[in-house]
Design a protein around this motif. Structure first.
Motif, PDB file in Angstrom:
ATOM      1  N   PRO A  22       0.814  -1.225   0.000  1.00 20.54           N
ATOM      2  CA  PRO A  22       0.000   0.000   0.000  1.00 20.54           C
ATOM      3  C   PRO A  22       0.841   1.267   0.000  1.00 20.54           C
ATOM      4  N   GLU A  23       2.048   1.198   0.587  1.00 17.08           N
ATOM      5  CA  GLU A  23       2.885   2.402   0.661  1.00 17.08           C
ATOM      6  C   GLU A  23       3.347   2.847  -0.723  1.00 17.08           C
ATOM      7  N   ALA A  24       3.284   1.951  -1.708  1.00 15.28           N
ATOM      8  CA  ALA A  24       3.741   2.275  -3.064  1.00 15.28           C
ATOM      9  C   ALA A  24       2.626   2.042  -4.086  1.00 15.28           C
ATOM     10  N   PHE A  25       1.388   2.235  -3.672  1.00 14.81           N
ATOM     11  CA  PHE A  25       0.245   2.010  -4.574  1.00 14.81           C
ATOM     12  C   PHE A  25       0.339   0.640  -5.256  1.00 14.81           C
ATOM     13  N   ALA A  62      -2.877  -1.532  -9.027  1.00 14.10           N
ATOM     14  CA  ALA A  62      -1.407  -1.443  -9.009  1.00 14.10           C
ATOM     15  C   ALA A  62      -0.986  -0.292  -9.919  1.00 14.10           C
ATOM     16  N   ALA A  63      -0.020   0.512  -9.420  1.00 16.42           N
ATOM     17  CA  ALA A  63       0.407   1.704 -10.172  1.00 16.42           C
ATOM     18  C   ALA A  63       1.586   1.419 -11.097  1.00 16.42           C
ATOM     19  N   GLY A  64       1.812   0.147 -11.402  1.00 19.51           N
ATOM     20  CA  GLY A  64       2.840  -0.167 -12.404  1.00 19.51           C
ATOM     21  C   GLY A  64       4.076  -0.793 -11.827  1.00 19.51           C
ATOM     22  N   ALA A  65       5.084  -0.935 -12.672  1.00 21.78           N
ATOM     23  CA  ALA A  65       6.385  -1.412 -12.188  1.00 21.78           C
ATOM     24  C   ALA A  65       6.857  -0.443 -11.109  1.00 21.78           C
ATOM     25  N   ASP A  66       7.709  -0.927 -10.215  1.00 21.13           N
ATOM     26  CA  ASP A  66       8.225  -0.047  -9.165  1.00 21.13           C
ATOM     27  C   ASP A  66       9.284   0.863  -9.786  1.00 21.13           C
ATOM     28  N   ILE A  67       8.906   2.134  -9.941  1.00 23.67           N
ATOM     29  CA  ILE A  67       9.777   3.069 -10.666  1.00 23.67           C
ATOM     30  C   ILE A  67      11.092   3.275  -9.908  1.00 23.67           C
ATOM     31  N   LYS A  68      11.019   3.232  -8.571  1.00 24.47           N
ATOM     32  CA  LYS A  68      12.247   3.434  -7.786  1.00 24.47           C
ATOM     33  C   LYS A  68      13.218   2.280  -8.015  1.00 24.47           C
ATOM     34  N   GLU A  69      12.687   1.065  -8.089  1.00 24.19           N
ATOM     35  CA  GLU A  69      13.537  -0.106  -8.366  1.00 24.19           C
ATOM     36  C   GLU A  69      14.080  -0.038  -9.797  1.00 24.19           C
ATOM     37  N   MET A  70      13.200   0.356 -10.725  1.00 27.93           N
ATOM     38  CA  MET A  70      13.589   0.417 -12.142  1.00 27.93           C
ATOM     39  C   MET A  70      14.684   1.455 -12.379  1.00 27.93           C
ATOM     40  N   ALA A  71      14.651   2.522 -11.587  1.00 27.17           N
ATOM     41  CA  ALA A  71      15.614   3.619 -11.770  1.00 27.17           C
ATOM     42  C   ALA A  71      17.051   3.151 -11.568  1.00 27.17           C
ATOM     43  N   GLY A 103      -9.711   1.454  -8.544  1.00 23.80           N
ATOM     44  CA  GLY A 103      -8.689   2.500  -8.616  1.00 23.80           C
ATOM     45  C   GLY A 103      -7.722   2.286  -9.762  1.00 23.80           C
ATOM     46  N   TYR A 104      -6.485   2.755  -9.555  1.00 21.86           N
ATOM     47  CA  TYR A 104      -5.494   2.754 -10.637  1.00 21.86           C
ATOM     48  C   TYR A 104      -5.029   1.351 -11.040  1.00 21.86           C
ATOM     49  N   ALA A 105      -5.016   1.096 -12.344  1.00 27.78           N
ATOM     50  CA  ALA A 105      -4.318  -0.072 -12.916  1.00 27.78           C
ATOM     51  C   ALA A 105      -3.453   0.515 -14.035  1.00 27.78           C
ATOM     52  N   GLY A 107       0.385   1.082 -16.155  1.00 29.35           N
ATOM     53  CA  GLY A 107       1.648   0.457 -16.563  1.00 29.35           C
ATOM     54  C   GLY A 107       1.600  -1.049 -16.359  1.00 29.35           C
ATOM     55  N   GLY A 108       2.557  -1.552 -15.570  1.00 30.99           N
ATOM     56  CA  GLY A 108       2.572  -2.989 -15.267  1.00 30.99           C
ATOM     57  C   GLY A 108       1.283  -3.453 -14.600  1.00 30.99           C
ATOM     58  N   GLY A 109       0.579  -2.540 -13.928  1.00 32.30           N
ATOM     59  CA  GLY A 109      -0.714  -2.887 -13.306  1.00 32.30           C
ATOM     60  C   GLY A 109      -1.762  -3.189 -14.364  1.00 32.30           C
ATOM     61  N   PRO A 130       1.070   4.636 -18.838  1.00 31.81           N
ATOM     62  CA  PRO A 130       1.707   5.951 -18.820  1.00 31.81           C
ATOM     63  C   PRO A 130       3.231   5.926 -18.992  1.00 31.81           C
ATOM     64  N   GLU A 131       3.777   4.791 -19.420  1.00 29.08           N
ATOM     65  CA  GLU A 131       5.235   4.658 -19.503  1.00 29.08           C
ATOM     66  C   GLU A 131       5.877   5.750 -20.341  1.00 29.08           C
ATOM     67  N   ILE A 132       5.148   6.235 -21.362  1.00 32.22           N
ATOM     68  CA  ILE A 132       5.709   7.240 -22.272  1.00 32.22           C
ATOM     69  C   ILE A 132       6.183   8.472 -21.492  1.00 32.22           C
ATOM     70  N   GLY A 135       9.715   8.161 -20.488  1.00 33.05           N
ATOM     71  CA  GLY A 135      10.707   7.968 -21.560  1.00 33.05           C
ATOM     72  C   GLY A 135      10.881   6.510 -21.941  1.00 33.05           C
ATOM     73  N   ILE A 136       9.912   5.679 -21.577  1.00 36.05           N
ATOM     74  CA  ILE A 136       9.989   4.250 -21.934  1.00 36.05           C
ATOM     75  C   ILE A 136       8.667   3.830 -22.602  1.00 36.05           C
ATOM     76  N   ILE A 137       8.548   2.555 -22.902  1.00 33.24           N
ATOM     77  CA  ILE A 137       7.283   2.019 -23.431  1.00 33.24           C
ATOM     78  C   ILE A 137       6.859   0.859 -22.525  1.00 33.24           C
ATOM     79  N   PRO A 138       5.623   0.397 -22.645  1.00 34.94           N
ATOM     80  CA  PRO A 138       5.225  -0.773 -21.836  1.00 34.94           C
ATOM     81  C   PRO A 138       6.195  -1.931 -22.067  1.00 34.94           C
ATOM     82  N   GLY A 139       6.517  -2.647 -20.978  1.00 37.25           N
ATOM     83  CA  GLY A 139       7.543  -3.675 -21.097  1.00 37.25           C
ATOM     84  C   GLY A 139       7.078  -5.061 -20.685  1.00 37.25           C
ATOM     85  N   ALA A 140       5.783  -5.204 -20.406  1.00 36.94           N
ATOM     86  CA  ALA A 140       5.282  -6.529 -19.996  1.00 36.94           C
ATOM     87  C   ALA A 140       4.075  -6.904 -20.853  1.00 36.94           C
ATOM     88  N   GLY A 141       4.188  -6.624 -22.133  1.00 36.22           N
ATOM     89  CA  GLY A 141       3.127  -7.035 -23.059  1.00 36.22           C
ATOM     90  C   GLY A 141       2.109  -5.954 -23.366  1.00 36.22           C
TER      91      GLY A 141
HETATM   92  N1  CAA Z   1       6.539   2.881  -8.417  1.00 36.99           N
HETATM   93  C1  CAA Z   1       6.997   3.196  -7.201  1.00 36.99           C
HETATM   94  N2  CAA Z   1       6.317   3.966  -6.325  1.00 36.99           N
HETATM   95  C2  CAA Z   1       5.109   4.414  -6.705  1.00 36.99           C
HETATM   96  C3  CAA Z   1       4.553   4.110  -7.958  1.00 36.99           C
HETATM   97  C4  CAA Z   1       5.326   3.283  -8.852  1.00 36.99           C
HETATM   98  N3  CAA Z   1       4.859   2.902 -10.037  1.00 36.99           N
HETATM   99  N4  CAA Z   1       3.345   4.714  -8.061  1.00 36.99           N
HETATM  100  C5  CAA Z   1       3.150   5.338  -6.915  1.00 36.99           C
HETATM  101  N5  CAA Z   1       4.201   5.172  -6.091  1.00 36.99           N
HETATM  102  C6  CAA Z   1       4.411   5.719  -4.752  1.00 36.99           C
HETATM  103  C7  CAA Z   1       4.789   7.190  -4.788  1.00 36.99           C
HETATM  104  O1  CAA Z   1       6.158   7.359  -4.995  1.00 36.99           O
HETATM  105  C8  CAA Z   1       4.329   7.644  -3.428  1.00 36.99           C
HETATM  106  O2  CAA Z   1       5.279   7.232  -2.465  1.00 36.99           O
HETATM  107  P1  CAA Z   1       5.963   8.344  -1.475  1.00 36.99           P
HETATM  108  O3  CAA Z   1       4.797   8.868  -0.688  1.00 36.99           O
HETATM  109  O4  CAA Z   1       6.922   7.514  -0.694  1.00 36.99           O
HETATM  110  O5  CAA Z   1       6.563   9.363  -2.356  1.00 36.99           O
HETATM  111  C9  CAA Z   1       3.072   6.823  -3.188  1.00 36.99           C
HETATM  112  O6  CAA Z   1       3.175   5.697  -4.048  1.00 36.99           O
HETATM  113  C10 CAA Z   1       1.806   7.566  -3.541  1.00 36.99           C
HETATM  114  O7  CAA Z   1       1.946   8.102  -4.850  1.00 36.99           O
HETATM  115  P2  CAA Z   1       1.604   9.637  -5.186  1.00 36.99           P
HETATM  116  O8  CAA Z   1       2.010  10.534  -4.082  1.00 36.99           O
HETATM  117  O9  CAA Z   1       2.176   9.931  -6.551  1.00 36.99           O
HETATM  118  O10 CAA Z   1      -0.008   9.564  -5.223  1.00 36.99           O
HETATM  119  P3  CAA Z   1      -0.994  10.368  -6.172  1.00 36.99           P
HETATM  120  O11 CAA Z   1      -2.362  10.040  -5.668  1.00 36.99           O
HETATM  121  O12 CAA Z   1      -0.607  11.798  -6.265  1.00 36.99           O
HETATM  122  O13 CAA Z   1      -0.810   9.728  -7.645  1.00 36.99           O
HETATM  123  C11 CAA Z   1      -0.517   7.942  -9.246  1.00 36.99           C
HETATM  124  C12 CAA Z   1      -1.093   8.374  -7.868  1.00 36.99           C
HETATM  125  C13 CAA Z   1      -1.292   8.672 -10.361  1.00 36.99           C
HETATM  126  C14 CAA Z   1      -0.721   6.438  -9.361  1.00 36.99           C
HETATM  127  C15 CAA Z   1       0.969   8.339  -9.323  1.00 36.99           C
HETATM  128  O14 CAA Z   1       1.639   7.836  -8.171  1.00 36.99           O
HETATM  129  C16 CAA Z   1       1.662   7.805 -10.540  1.00 36.99           C
HETATM  130  O15 CAA Z   1       1.555   8.400 -11.593  1.00 36.99           O
HETATM  131  N6  CAA Z   1       2.427   6.696 -10.380  1.00 36.99           N
HETATM  132  C17 CAA Z   1       3.247   6.153 -11.454  1.00 36.99           C
HETATM  133  C18 CAA Z   1       2.416   5.464 -12.526  1.00 36.99           C
HETATM  134  C19 CAA Z   1       3.319   4.980 -13.631  1.00 36.99           C
HETATM  135  O16 CAA Z   1       4.020   5.737 -14.273  1.00 36.99           O
HETATM  136  N7  CAA Z   1       3.313   3.655 -13.874  1.00 36.99           N
HETATM  137  C20 CAA Z   1       4.116   3.018 -14.903  1.00 36.99           C
HETATM  138  C21 CAA Z   1       5.384   2.486 -14.272  1.00 36.99           C
HETATM  139  S1  CAA Z   1       6.508   1.856 -15.468  1.00 36.99           S
HETATM  140  C22 CAA Z   1       5.955   0.326 -15.882  1.00 36.99           C
HETATM  141  O17 CAA Z   1       4.952  -0.149 -15.381  1.00 36.99           O
HETATM  142  C23 CAA Z   1       6.794  -0.434 -16.900  1.00 36.99           C
HETATM  143  C24 CAA Z   1       6.194  -1.686 -17.403  1.00 36.99           C
HETATM  144  O18 CAA Z   1       5.389  -1.702 -18.307  1.00 36.99           O
HETATM  145  C25 CAA Z   1       6.632  -2.984 -16.917  1.00 36.99           C
END
Ligand code: CAA
Length: 257
Positions: A22-25, A62-71, A103-105, A107-109, A130-132, A135-141
């Protein structure tokens, strides 16, 4: 098995998996993908479980891949990443996977949603690739499955703009099977999973396999697979039981053989 990033419960032939970061959506870090894949492989051997519900709970899928880990990964790190292997393991799960999305599904979600066979969404669900924006594209299909599921216009719009779609749009586009009020999403997905769990398991498995084949093969090959599976089912006791129960006007008692 104990897990750090998912929670599980089971009842009436259905396993419910709740993503639990929950701490990382519910961002899908590598450990979460591995734990989910490990769990599904274990469920493959569990004859008590006929279907699995995957949910993020009441607020976010799920808000996608963990961007912090990916970085932390450079190109070589991405190339050697274990994630594609775990995604493949999830896709290879032979029993029905039902997503209950609130709620949110993103990127990877959204890609995890597309690894599921049926999607029940709360009317608060938002789907996006939202990967674009990173600066990336979807990476899990996401490019391949989304276009096959919703068609070119919407897939192009979502992947190129990063804009999200709501549950109603996802329903009309075919990404989602049913929309419900958010309080009922998991309940409805579970009810559907229980219905499927009562069906003859070999037929369910072969039906899933044949349906998924349609994504990746020509019509003739797909029809051949369908016919072979249809023939194979004629050798099962559950087929005899299903037909006998119909004739005798009673409920079937399927045994999975
Ligand atoms: N990775 C890591 N942490 C994430 C995260 C993600 N994908 N999405 C949200 N979080 C974390 C935030 O960093 C934040 O943590 P802190 O409080 O420690 O900073 C917490 O979850 C809450 O997020 P927000 O403060 O941003 O909440 P919000 O309500 O303002 O926005 C959101 C919610 C619209 C989902 C926004 O967090 C967001 O845009 N997240 C990223 C979505 C994204 O870009 N997903 C694609 C990832 S890349 C991918 O998935 C590649 C692939 O295809 C395999």
């Amino acid at each position: 098995m104990t897990f750090e990033t998912i929670k599980t419960s089971s009842a009436k032939g259905v396993l419910t998996v709740t993503l639990n970061r929950p701490e990382a959506f519910n961002a899908l870090n590598t450990l979460l993908l591995k734990e989910l894949a490990d769990l599904l492989e274990q469920v493959e051997q569990d004859h008590e479980i006929g279907a699995v519900v995957v949910t993020g709970g009441a607020k976010v899928f799920a808000a996608g891949a963990d961007i912090k880990e990916m970085a932390a990964l450079d190109a070589v790190g991405v190339m050697n990443d274990a994630r594609p292997k775990h995604w493949r393991r999830i896709y290879q799960f032979s029993k029905p996977l039902i997503a209950a999305v609130n709620g949110y599904a993103l990127g990877g979600g959204c890609e995890l949603v597309m690894h599921c066979d049926i999607v029940i969404a709360g009317d608060n669900a938002l789907f996006g690739q939202p990967e674009i924006n990173l600066g990336i594209i979807p990476g899990a299909g996401g490019t391949q499955r989304l276009i096959r599921t919703v068609g070119k216009p919407l897939a192009m719009k979502m992947v190129l703009s990063g804009e999200m779609i709501d549950a109603k749009t996802a329903l009309s586009a075919g990404l989602v099977a049913e929309v419900t009020i958010p309080e009922k999403t998991i309940e409805r997905a579970t009810e559907l999973a229980q219905t499927i769990a009562r069906k003859p398991p070999i037929a369910v498995r072969l039906a899933k396999e044949a349906l998924l084949k349609a994504f990746e093969t020509d019509l003739e090959s797909g029809l051949n697979l369908e016919r072979k599976s249809f023939t194979l089912l004629a050798a099962t006791e559950d087929r005899q039981e299903g037909i006998a129960a119909f004739m005798e006007k009673r409920k079937p008692n399927f045994k999975g053989c």
